[in-house]
Scaffold this motif. Structure first.
Motif, mmCIF file in Angstrom:
data_model
loop_
_atom_site.group_PDB
_atom_site.id
_atom_site.type_symbol
_atom_site.label_atom_id
_atom_site.label_comp_id
_atom_site.label_asym_id
_atom_site.label_seq_id
_atom_site.Cartn_x
_atom_site.Cartn_y
_atom_site.Cartn_z
ATOM 1 N N LEU A 177 -6.179 -2.688 -0.685
ATOM 2 C CA LEU A 177 -5.077 -1.726 -0.811
ATOM 3 C C LEU A 177 -5.592 -0.290 -0.816
ATOM 4 O O LEU A 177 -4.963 0.594 -0.223
ATOM 5 C CB LEU A 177 -4.268 -2.015 -2.074
ATOM 6 C CG LEU A 177 -3.379 -3.272 -2.012
ATOM 7 C CD1 LEU A 177 -2.723 -3.537 -3.365
ATOM 8 C CD2 LEU A 177 -2.312 -3.153 -0.931
ATOM 9 N N SER A 178 -6.724 -0.046 -1.459
ATOM 10 C CA SER A 178 -7.320 1.307 -1.439
ATOM 11 C C SER A 178 -7.611 1.740 -0.008
ATOM 12 O O SER A 178 -7.306 2.869 0.400
ATOM 13 C CB SER A 178 -8.624 1.345 -2.242
ATOM 14 O OG SER A 178 -8.387 1.241 -3.602
ATOM 15 N N GLN A 208 -5.833 4.782 2.204
ATOM 16 C CA GLN A 208 -6.592 5.858 2.870
ATOM 17 C C GLN A 208 -6.169 5.977 4.332
ATOM 18 O O GLN A 208 -5.974 7.084 4.854
ATOM 19 C CB GLN A 208 -8.096 5.576 2.779
ATOM 20 C CG GLN A 208 -8.675 5.759 1.378
ATOM 21 C CD GLN A 208 -10.105 5.230 1.278
ATOM 22 O OE1 GLN A 208 -10.723 4.896 2.286
ATOM 23 N NE2 GLN A 208 -10.623 5.150 0.064
ATOM 24 N N GLN A 209 -6.032 4.825 5.011
ATOM 25 C CA GLN A 209 -5.640 4.844 6.430
ATOM 26 C C GLN A 209 -4.233 5.386 6.617
ATOM 27 O O GLN A 209 -3.941 6.058 7.607
ATOM 28 C CB GLN A 209 -5.715 3.422 7.025
ATOM 29 C CG GLN A 209 -7.031 2.701 6.852
ATOM 30 C CD GLN A 209 -8.215 3.508 7.334
ATOM 31 O OE1 GLN A 209 -8.237 3.952 8.487
ATOM 32 N NE2 GLN A 209 -9.195 3.712 6.472
ATOM 33 N N LEU A 210 -3.366 5.098 5.642
ATOM 34 C CA LEU A 210 -1.955 5.494 5.751
ATOM 35 C C LEU A 210 -1.681 6.879 5.172
ATOM 36 O O LEU A 210 -0.567 7.390 5.292
ATOM 37 C CB LEU A 210 -1.072 4.465 5.022
ATOM 38 C CG LEU A 210 -1.031 3.046 5.622
ATOM 39 C CD1 LEU A 210 -0.414 2.059 4.638
ATOM 40 C CD2 LEU A 210 -0.257 3.039 6.940
ATOM 41 N N GLY A 211 -2.698 7.467 4.544
ATOM 42 C CA GLY A 211 -2.497 8.773 3.906
ATOM 43 C C GLY A 211 -1.607 8.700 2.683
ATOM 44 O O GLY A 211 -0.879 9.645 2.366
ATOM 45 N N VAL A 212 -1.658 7.585 1.977
ATOM 46 C CA VAL A 212 -0.849 7.388 0.767
ATOM 47 C C VAL A 212 -1.738 7.579 -0.451
ATOM 48 O O VAL A 212 -2.845 7.028 -0.515
ATOM 49 C CB VAL A 212 -0.230 5.966 0.745
ATOM 50 C CG1 VAL A 212 0.454 5.685 -0.587
ATOM 51 C CG2 VAL A 212 0.748 5.796 1.895
ATOM 52 N N ALA A 246 0.828 -1.203 0.000
ATOM 53 C CA ALA A 246 0.000 0.000 0.000
ATOM 54 C C ALA A 246 0.866 1.259 0.000
ATOM 55 O O ALA A 246 0.567 2.240 -0.697
ATOM 56 C CB ALA A 246 -0.934 -0.008 1.214
ATOM 57 N N ARG A 247 1.949 1.236 0.768
ATOM 58 C CA ARG A 247 2.820 2.416 0.867
ATOM 59 C C ARG A 247 3.521 2.733 -0.452
ATOM 60 O O ARG A 247 3.958 3.856 -0.672
ATOM 61 C CB ARG A 247 3.858 2.214 1.984
ATOM 62 C CG ARG A 247 3.269 2.357 3.381
ATOM 63 C CD ARG A 247 4.354 2.438 4.448
ATOM 64 N NE ARG A 247 3.777 2.782 5.741
ATOM 65 C CZ ARG A 247 3.436 1.895 6.660
ATOM 66 N NH1 ARG A 247 3.624 0.604 6.434
ATOM 67 N NH2 ARG A 247 2.908 2.282 7.821
ATOM 68 N N GLN A 248 3.642 1.731 -1.323
ATOM 69 C CA GLN A 248 4.274 1.973 -2.621
ATOM 70 C C GLN A 248 3.363 2.756 -3.572
ATOM 71 O O GLN A 248 3.809 3.216 -4.626
ATOM 72 C CB GLN A 248 4.672 0.634 -3.262
ATOM 73 C CG GLN A 248 5.822 -0.053 -2.534
ATOM 74 C CD GLN A 248 6.018 -1.493 -2.999
ATOM 75 O OE1 GLN A 248 5.398 -1.938 -3.959
ATOM 76 N NE2 GLN A 248 6.879 -2.232 -2.307
ATOM 77 N N GLY A 249 2.082 2.893 -3.181
ATOM 78 C CA GLY A 249 1.173 3.724 -3.963
ATOM 79 C C GLY A 249 0.664 3.087 -5.238
ATOM 80 O O GLY A 249 0.148 3.792 -6.113
#
Length: 278
Positions: free
Chosen positions: A225-226, A230-234, A168-171
């Motif tokens: 992943l979406s 959202q939770q990670l602000g990515v 997820a952090r990789q966007g």
């Protein structure tokens, strides 16, 4: 009343959690592993389970085979699953012929990939050679005189298992259509499910020959992943095609046994994980 004895083969992440729960419940717990440490309250048998077993401290009532391959190749799977199964069956025939065996297998034995629902009676048609070793091991145990229940966890996640958060952090996101379904279970729920079924057996309740250990909510990889982004602000920067199996693992048999999930879906499980990491 004599304490019931549980023998765990493998004391890794999942096996260690099962052992701790069993100790908390007052079972006499033995653990076989190559390493020299064991959770508190567990009698350690330091031994490589793929080789001839030593005499056990006392005959177990239940034996959980919870092995992790040392690598991702077929040879590592053969050693962790099939070779251990052969030694276990031989030792138990001699030392504990009535012990109930619980094989921790995997939903990887199901090769279905069209997004269909898959229950425990579905055809096992694995697409990976390593999963074929699991099918071979399952069949080996089903052919033994020893009573056995096959346990098939889906994707384990929890503390120290951050694969999807890293993705997820990789966007990046897979396309939303067609949906690529994924299945998972929090490792604490997986350990609790194993102990729940062992308790059911010890209480004399009827068991099925196999159980899927999975949460109540298969979801598309795009959705998961979406939500994580959202939770990670990515911000999702790109959409990439991902080639992987897509199926929905059915949880109904586990639910019918009376099991109650602490983390029934990915939102509950990952919310708890993210709050612990904050």
């Amino acid at each position: 009343m004599q304490k019931k004895t549980l023998l765990l083969i493998g004391l890794g992440d999942l096996g260690g959690r099962i052992a701790q729960l069993a100790v908390q419940q007052g079972l006499q717990v033995q653990g076989m592993r190559r390493g020299a440490d064991a959770p508190p309250g567990v009698t350690l048998i330091q031994h490589d389970a793929a080789h001839s077993w030593p005499d056990l401290p006392c005959p177990p009532d239940d034996v959980v085979l919870c092995l992790s391959p040392s690598g991702s190749g077929v040879a590592a799977y053969q050693q962790a699953y099939f070779e251990v199964a052969q030694q276990a069956a031989k030792a138990l025939r001699d030392q504990a012929p009535n012990a109930h065996v619980w094989l921790i297998s995997s939903t990887g034995v199901y090769g279905q990939s069209g997004g269909e629902w898959v229950d425990e009676q579905a055809e096992r048609c694995p697409t990976r050679e390593t999963a074929s070793v699991l099918v071979e091991t399952e069949n080996f145990w089903l052919a033994q005189p020893q009573p056995v229940t096959l346990l098939r966890p889906s994707g384990l996640y929890g503390p120290g298992r951050y694969y999807l958060q890293q993705q997820a952090r990789q966007g990046v996101l897979p396309p939303s259509e067609p949906p690529i379904y994924t299945n998972r279970i929090h490792i604490d729920d997986a350990a609790r499910a194993v102990m729940h079924l062992i308790n059911c057996r010890q209480q004399g309740k009827a068991l099925a020959s196999a159980y899927n250990l999975t949460d109540t909510c298969p979801a598309s990889l795009h959705e998961v992943l979406s939500w994580l982004q959202q939770q990670l602000g990515v911000e999702a920067r790109s959409t990439v095609p991902i080639h992987r199996d897509s199926k929905r693992i059915c949880h109904q048999r586990l639910k019918a046994s009376g099991f109650v999930w602490h983390y029934p879906d990915y939102r509950a499980g990952y919310s708890a994980l993210l709050s612990q990491q904050a």
